[in-house]
Design an enzyme around this catalytic site. Structure first.
Site, PDB file in Angstrom:
ATOM      1  CE1 TYR A 212      -3.136  -2.944   0.348  1.00  0.00           C
ATOM      2  CE2 TYR A 212      -3.757  -2.163   2.509  1.00  0.00           C
ATOM      3  CZ  TYR A 212      -3.918  -3.059   1.477  1.00  0.00           C
ATOM      4  OH  TYR A 212      -4.859  -4.045   1.579  1.00  0.00           O
TER       5      TYR A 212
ATOM      6  CG  HIS B   7      -1.339  -8.637  -0.243  1.00  0.00           C
ATOM      7  ND1 HIS B   7      -0.856  -7.385   0.003  1.00  0.00           N
ATOM      8  CD2 HIS B   7      -2.631  -8.446  -0.623  1.00  0.00           C
ATOM      9  CE1 HIS B   7      -1.803  -6.488  -0.217  1.00  0.00           C
ATOM     10  NE2 HIS B   7      -2.894  -7.117  -0.607  1.00  0.00           N
TER      11      HIS B   7
END
Ligand code: A2P
Length: 272
Positions: free
Chosen positions: A51, A109
């Site tokens: 991110y 992830h």
């Protein structure tokens, strides 16, 4: 209003709503969002190596007056870091970014083909060291979970997937419930898609809530942990005000009919 806690399969608690930090790309936006969130009662913050905002979070939490031990922080190992050495090295870098000696939850992830099996062993070792208080996965389908459960030493505590009224994934929810894996819902507002859906609008009116609150309440009532993203203080406050009402069985049945298997980002179905 107290925020409900969910008990993970290792006994730890997780707040049943978190602020999703995906697509918060400016430090000032993160400051605004985190300050508004803490003020509104959020204690759970969901970031990731990918991110680009992990390293800003400690400053924002400090500005918001929240101590490290009062926050529940999740991060995720990015796909390129599933390679040997990189999983642990990138995790230590994440800890440095987060100015902490632990995370509350560490996830893989994505179910990266082949590489995910070895990377999970590194997560188990990090968990055993105490530097991640819980470990889990993200974007795993039942097939990926079956493989993991058949060979893991530490069971995943969490599976974080895209989940909302337009992508309900009932089979995955049932599988995770049967195996004591908590489900976190990312993009619980489907990125804003469908907030004008007439069924949502009508139900929202009756409860004196907004369509977004109905979407988030549905996530909570099916037992998941929604992670709505917003940088707007008014919407951040709105998104957590979902624990003071109950959708009745008729409304849940109506919402169930909105399911259309809509993936707004990744669809891991065909990842081997
Ligand atoms: P913003 O950050 O400007 O509030 P999701 O969490 O499903 O990915 O959805 C995030 C998107 O939904 C963002 O564009 C966010 O914009 C918007 N959003 C967040 N909360 C609300 C809300 N309560 N009402 C309408 N849109 C919202």
């Amino acid at each position: 209003m107290a925020i409900p806690q969910i008990k993970l399969n290792n006994g730890n608690q997780i707040p049943q709503i978190g602020l999703g930090l995906w697509q918060i790309r400016k430090k000032s936006d993160l400051d605004t969002a985190v300050i508004a969130a803490v003020e509104a009662g959020y204690r759970h913050f969901d970031t990731a190596q990918a991110y680009g905002n992990e390293s800003w979070l400690p400053r924002s939490l400090k500005k918001a007056g929240l101590k490290r031990e009062e926050a529940f922080i999740t991060t995720k190992i990015w796909t390129i870091n599933f390679a040997p050495i990189l999983t642990k090295a990138s995790f230590f870098f994440s800890l440095k970014n987060l100015k902490s000696d632990y995370v509350d939850l560490l996830l893989l992830h994505y179910p990266v083909t082949t590489m995910r099996r070895r990377a999970w062993r590194d997560l188990e070792s990090i968990y055993q060291s105490g530097q991640a208080r819980a470990i889990g996965v993200s974007n795993y389908t039942i097939r990926h979970l079956e493989q993991l459960l058949s060979e893991c030493k530490v069971k995943p505590a969490v599976n974080q997937v895209e989940l909302h009224v337009f992508l309900q994934q009932p089979e995955l929810l049932a599988y995770c419930a049967a195996n004591d894996i908590a489900v976190e819902a990312y993009s619980p507002l489907a990125h804003g898609y469908g907030l004008d859906d007439p069924v949502l609008v009508e139900i929202a009116k009756r409860y004196n809530k907004t369509p977004a609150q109905i979407m988030l309440r549905w996530c909570a009532q099916v037992g998941t942990i929604p992670l709505p993203k917003s940088i707007n203080p008014k919407r951040i406050k709105e998104n957590i005000a979902i624990f003071d009402f109950n959708l009745n069985a008729g409304d849940i049945a109506q919402l169930t009919r909105l399911n259309k298997n809509l993936h707004t980002s990744w669809d891991p179905t065909n990842t081997r």
